[in-house]
Design an enzyme around this catalytic site. Structure first.
Site, PDB file in Angstrom:
ATOM      1  N   ASN A 107       9.442   8.806  -2.371  1.00  0.00           N
ATOM      2  CA  ASN A 107       8.276   8.090  -1.860  1.00  0.00           C
ATOM      3  C   ASN A 107       8.341   8.201  -0.348  1.00  0.00           C
ATOM      4  O   ASN A 107       9.376   7.921   0.246  1.00  0.00           O
ATOM      5  CB  ASN A 107       8.358   6.621  -2.314  1.00  0.00           C
ATOM      6  CG  ASN A 107       7.260   5.760  -1.726  1.00  0.00           C
ATOM      7  OD1 ASN A 107       6.242   6.274  -1.260  1.00  0.00           O
ATOM      8  ND2 ASN A 107       7.460   4.454  -1.747  1.00  0.00           N
ATOM      9  N   GLY A 108       7.254   8.643   0.303  1.00  0.00           N
ATOM     10  CA  GLY A 108       7.261   8.783   1.755  1.00  0.00           C
ATOM     11  C   GLY A 108       6.790  10.168   2.162  1.00  0.00           C
ATOM     12  O   GLY A 108       6.224  10.904   1.340  1.00  0.00           O
ATOM     13  N   TRP A 134       1.083   9.090  -5.721  1.00  0.00           N
ATOM     14  CA  TRP A 134      -0.165   9.140  -4.942  1.00  0.00           C
ATOM     15  C   TRP A 134      -0.005  10.358  -4.040  1.00  0.00           C
ATOM     16  O   TRP A 134       0.850  10.386  -3.161  1.00  0.00           O
ATOM     17  CB  TRP A 134      -0.327   7.865  -4.115  1.00  0.00           C
ATOM     18  CG  TRP A 134      -1.662   7.772  -3.447  1.00  0.00           C
ATOM     19  CD1 TRP A 134      -2.827   7.318  -4.006  1.00  0.00           C
ATOM     20  CD2 TRP A 134      -1.984   8.142  -2.101  1.00  0.00           C
ATOM     21  NE1 TRP A 134      -3.845   7.390  -3.082  1.00  0.00           N
ATOM     22  CE2 TRP A 134      -3.358   7.895  -1.906  1.00  0.00           C
ATOM     23  CE3 TRP A 134      -1.248   8.658  -1.044  1.00  0.00           C
ATOM     24  CZ2 TRP A 134      -4.014   8.135  -0.713  1.00  0.00           C
ATOM     25  CZ3 TRP A 134      -1.896   8.915   0.158  1.00  0.00           C
ATOM     26  CH2 TRP A 134      -3.266   8.654   0.317  1.00  0.00           C
ATOM     27  N   GLU A 174     -15.441  -7.900   4.568  1.00  0.00           N
ATOM     28  CA  GLU A 174     -14.526  -7.863   3.426  1.00  0.00           C
ATOM     29  C   GLU A 174     -15.298  -7.673   2.116  1.00  0.00           C
ATOM     30  O   GLU A 174     -14.898  -6.891   1.251  1.00  0.00           O
ATOM     31  CB  GLU A 174     -13.686  -9.156   3.407  1.00  0.00           C
ATOM     32  CG  GLU A 174     -12.818  -9.363   2.172  1.00  0.00           C
ATOM     33  CD  GLU A 174     -11.863  -8.222   1.879  1.00  0.00           C
ATOM     34  OE1 GLU A 174     -11.650  -7.360   2.746  1.00  0.00           O
ATOM     35  OE2 GLU A 174     -11.353  -8.165   0.745  1.00  0.00           O
ATOM     36  N   HIS A 177     -30.648  -2.099  16.353  1.00  0.00           N
ATOM     37  CA  HIS A 177     -30.181  -1.055  17.275  1.00  0.00           C
ATOM     38  C   HIS A 177     -29.945   0.266  16.542  1.00  0.00           C
ATOM     39  O   HIS A 177     -29.168   1.092  17.022  1.00  0.00           O
ATOM     40  CB  HIS A 177     -28.922  -1.536  18.010  1.00  0.00           C
ATOM     41  CG  HIS A 177     -29.194  -2.756  18.829  1.00  0.00           C
ATOM     42  ND1 HIS A 177     -29.892  -2.722  20.010  1.00  0.00           N
ATOM     43  CD2 HIS A 177     -28.924  -4.070  18.595  1.00  0.00           C
ATOM     44  CE1 HIS A 177     -30.016  -3.952  20.488  1.00  0.00           C
ATOM     45  NE2 HIS A 177     -29.449  -4.782  19.640  1.00  0.00           N
ATOM     46  N   CYS A 183       3.954   5.982  -3.574  1.00  0.00           N
ATOM     47  CA  CYS A 183       4.265   6.176  -4.984  1.00  0.00           C
ATOM     48  C   CYS A 183       5.181   5.076  -5.533  1.00  0.00           C
ATOM     49  O   CYS A 183       5.865   4.398  -4.786  1.00  0.00           O
ATOM     50  CB  CYS A 183       4.959   7.511  -5.140  1.00  0.00           C
ATOM     51  SG  CYS A 183       4.203   8.783  -4.144  1.00  0.00           S
ATOM     52  N   LYS A 230     -14.835  -4.583  -0.517  1.00  0.00           N
ATOM     53  CA  LYS A 230     -14.550  -4.811  -1.936  1.00  0.00           C
ATOM     54  C   LYS A 230     -15.526  -4.040  -2.809  1.00  0.00           C
ATOM     55  O   LYS A 230     -15.147  -3.388  -3.771  1.00  0.00           O
ATOM     56  CB  LYS A 230     -14.667  -6.319  -2.191  1.00  0.00           C
ATOM     57  CG  LYS A 230     -13.749  -6.897  -3.180  1.00  0.00           C
ATOM     58  CD  LYS A 230     -12.391  -7.286  -2.664  1.00  0.00           C
ATOM     59  CE  LYS A 230     -11.692  -6.231  -1.893  1.00  0.00           C
ATOM     60  NZ  LYS A 230     -10.492  -6.599  -1.253  1.00  0.00           N
ATOM     61  N   LYS A 276      -2.107   0.748  -4.045  1.00  0.00           N
ATOM     62  CA  LYS A 276      -1.973  -0.641  -3.578  1.00  0.00           C
ATOM     63  C   LYS A 276      -1.156  -0.742  -2.295  1.00  0.00           C
ATOM     64  O   LYS A 276      -1.428  -1.588  -1.457  1.00  0.00           O
ATOM     65  CB  LYS A 276      -1.298  -1.444  -4.700  1.00  0.00           C
ATOM     66  CG  LYS A 276      -1.130  -2.916  -4.414  1.00  0.00           C
ATOM     67  CD  LYS A 276      -2.426  -3.645  -4.588  1.00  0.00           C
ATOM     68  CE  LYS A 276      -2.310  -5.129  -4.296  1.00  0.00           C
ATOM     69  NZ  LYS A 276      -3.639  -5.695  -4.005  1.00  0.00           N
ATOM     70  N   GLU A 280     -14.866  -0.289  -2.680  1.00  0.00           N
ATOM     71  CA  GLU A 280     -13.617   0.165  -3.283  1.00  0.00           C
ATOM     72  C   GLU A 280     -13.650   0.126  -4.804  1.00  0.00           C
ATOM     73  O   GLU A 280     -13.108   1.023  -5.439  1.00  0.00           O
ATOM     74  CB  GLU A 280     -12.477  -0.616  -2.613  1.00  0.00           C
ATOM     75  CG  GLU A 280     -11.553  -1.445  -3.359  1.00  0.00           C
ATOM     76  CD  GLU A 280     -10.484  -2.091  -2.451  1.00  0.00           C
ATOM     77  OE1 GLU A 280     -10.667  -3.247  -2.073  1.00  0.00           O
ATOM     78  OE2 GLU A 280      -9.462  -1.454  -2.186  1.00  0.00           O
TER      79      GLU A 280
END
Ligand code: AGP
Length: 605
Positions: free
Chosen positions: A98-99, A74, A477, A500, A2, A481, A600, A484
């Site tokens: 936060n945590g 969050w 990557e 396979h 957060c 992207k 983020k 997301e």
């Protein structure tokens, strides 16, 4: 994860906090809230939703005050609803957190809080424990509470009877503090401080800071005065803001030629890679017997490119370990293992914990970090900063390519330090590296062509990306992207693995992005592409300019990448994949910078 903010001074605390919360929203955007302390009364306004919703609510209520704390959440403990939004209040204590408090259940039992809490959060439990210990001395209450907490926390606290004062304490989760022209401010993040000042400090763990309008004081947990180590934000403040682009992600993609140049150039002396500014002596590069890269998400994908480069040039073994899994596989690191931790934020808790573990095992360590003074930078022996400037979009772009730039520099320095390359060889490699910004500039000039390519996949439910070697690493990557920011399911596959099992999923409705940039793998790769084409897949092909394709072959879409030496092709190719993801998200009308469920900075395990 957060975002937290606190302000006390002569200004309008509500406006200052709402503006700051907008800047911090990339840390989490499930709910937002503020509390203002005035004349011994605390007024709390909070709600599920974005900061703009909170702003509208505040406009109706119009709270007043010059001392306050604010939060953008969050969700971890408890769903997304008004009650679980921060701040939380118990008795005369109001706080933001936060945590994660791991022992919150035990604390509820120990202090008999069942039935007296309003929310489902671990944070409200901390407020209740603080209230339990509070008898007019904030320091004593904070000290006694902290000793009872297990887990991670950054707490900003107000007590109704402590006018104009904000107290803060932290363990692992970061807090930065600064003086403004008319008061004092704290935040989870320098981004919220930059509009006021470039001088700040990072609160050490398990210290208590008190913010007053004209003073900032810090004590350790024994109550002794602690010295403050001031730092300077050294990124260009004008880089904050969207700079005329609709989203930060586009702005940050477009900034890459500049920031890659700014990451490379200070580390090139007379054409040679040089880490003397960072104080990294050559034996760190020369003496290690193996390398272990620890990182998460995009940063881990950068590590995979680093692995290919280092194994190719240096010929020593490189492991790339997902930091979130590091501790669960009985990690084998020792004094002969150079640990490289990669992190944009420098706060990812899994990476930080893995790094701390490796250091305890005696491993030398280098971190590659973007945010100055971040926890990972401070926890490692040496740090190389990527000079990407603030990266605000949740999807990482410029941080990734600047991390790659640093990995090229490390490879070259290592080759010199170990006597594998002579100066001439190193110079040639560095010359190619110095071409990267210009080559990326050329890719960016073709962004409308890439926008059209994005049209080939926008309606897909699933997208596969196939390549071998370095191509596969960057597709991992590219696929992250796309997932997301566009919510399209996508998988990057090593082309040789397709047969396979996964090829069973290829149909006419499955676009496949294929990457062919490595000469030595080209013929094998083209065969794999034909295999998916034969199953009806529409292939979007990324390959070098000037390469020939067999006559008569059917390609739905082709993009020609500007040519570099093969080990450097990842740079232009990454930018194309970033732009494809961006345009798909943009054209779908999504919130590109703040994809659902994400944040983020990932400061919870
Ligand atoms: C990238 O687009 C992601 N949002 C995410 O994977 C990120 O790279 C990861 O969480 C690691 O973050 P860090 O670089 O700040 O450690």
């Amino acid at each position: 994860m957060c975002g937290i903010i606190g302000y006390t001074g002569k200004g309008d605390a509500k406006e200052i906090m709402l503006d700051a919360l907008e800047l911090l929203e990339y840390r989490g955007y499930d709910s937002a809230g503020i509390a203002l302390l005035k004349d011994g009364r605390t007024q709390m306004i909070k709600r599920a939703g974005r900061v703009k919703d909170l702003r509208n609510l505040c406009a109706r209520i119009n709270p007043e005050g010059q001392c306050g704390i604010g939060h953008t959440r969050w969700a971890t403990h408890g769903g997304v609803c008004d009650e679980n939004a921060h701040p939380h209040r118990f008795g005369s204590v109001t706080l933001i957190h936060n945590g994660i408090i791991e022992n919150y259940r035990e604390l509820i039992d120990k202090y008999e809080l069942e039935g007296s809490l309003i929310s489902e959060t671990d944070s409200e439990v901390v407020a209740a424990v603080l209230q339990h210990f509070y008898q007019g001395d904030p320091y004593s209450a904070i000290r006694r509470t902290v000793l009872k907490l297990k887990g991670t926390f950054a707490l900003a606290i107000m007590f109704d009877d402590q006018p104009d004062q904000i107290f803060a304490v932290r363990n692992v989760s970061p807090i930065v503090v600064a003086a403004t022209a008319d008061g004092a401010i704290l935040s989870s993040d320098v981004a919220a401080i930059v509009p006021f000042t470039t001088d700040y400090f990072v609160m050490p763990e398990l210290h208590v800071v008190c913010l007053k309008p004209d003073k900032i004081e810090m004590y350790d947990l024994s109550g002794d005065h602690a010295k403050i180590d001031w730092l300077k934000v050294d990124w260009d403040v004008s880089r904050s803001g969207k700079g005329g682009y609709p989203f930060y992600m586009e702005k940050e993609i477009m900034e890459q030629p500049q920031v890659i140049g700014e990451t490379i150039l200070p580390r090139v002396k007379e054409g040679m890679p040089d880490f003397s500014e960072e104080g990294i002596p050559d034996p760190v590069f020369a003496d290690c017997k193996r390398i272990c890269v620890i990182a998460c998400g995009t940063a881990m994908h950068a590590g995979l490119v680093g692995k290919s480069l280092i194994q190719w040039v240096i010929g020593i073994h490189v492991d790339v370990v997902m930091a979130s899994e590091f501790m669960y596989n009985d990690p084998v690191v020792d004094k002969d293992t150079l640990v490289i931790a990669i992190s944009q934020s420098g706060e990812t808790i899994d990476t930080l914990e893995a790094l701390k573990f490796a250091r305890k095992c005696g491993s030398p360590s280098i971190s590659i970090v973007n945010v100055k003074g971040a926890s990972i930078a401070r926890a490692s022996e040496y740090v190389i900063y990527t000079n990407a400037g603030p990266e605000i979009a949740v999807a990482s772009t410029k941080a990734y390519t600047t991390q790659l730039a640093v990995l090229y520099l490390i490879t070259a320095r290592m080759a010199l330090a170990r006597g594998i390359w002579d100066e001439q060889k190193a110079k040639a490699f560095m010359e190619e590296l110095l071409r990267v910004p210009g080559v990326i500039e050329r890719v960016l000039e073709t962004k409308e062509e890439i926008h059209r390519l994005a049209g080939c996949i926008i309606n897909a439910r699933d997208v596969f990306m196939i390549g071998r070697g370095l191509d596969y690493s960057i597709l991992l990557e590219g696929s992250l992207k796309l997932k997301e920011v566009s919510y399209i399911h996508s998988e990057a596959y090593a082309s040789g693995e397709l047969k396979h099992g996964t090829i069973a999923l290829i149909t006419e409705d499955t676009p496949v992005i294929a990457m062919v940039t490595q000469e030595k793998l080209k013929s094998k790769e083209l065969s794999n592409i034909r295999e998916v084409q034969s199953r009806g897949a529409r292939v979007v092909l990324l390959m070098k300019e000037g390469e020939t394709l067999n006559e008569g072959e059917q390609w739905s879409c082709v993009y020609r990448l500007p040519v570099m030496e093969d080990p450097f092709m990842v740079m232009p190719a990454s930018v194309v994949l970033q732009l494809i993801a961006y345009y798909v998200s943009l054209d779908k009308g999504l919130d590109v910078d703040k994809p659902r469920n994400l944040a983020k900075v990932v400061t919870v395990e």
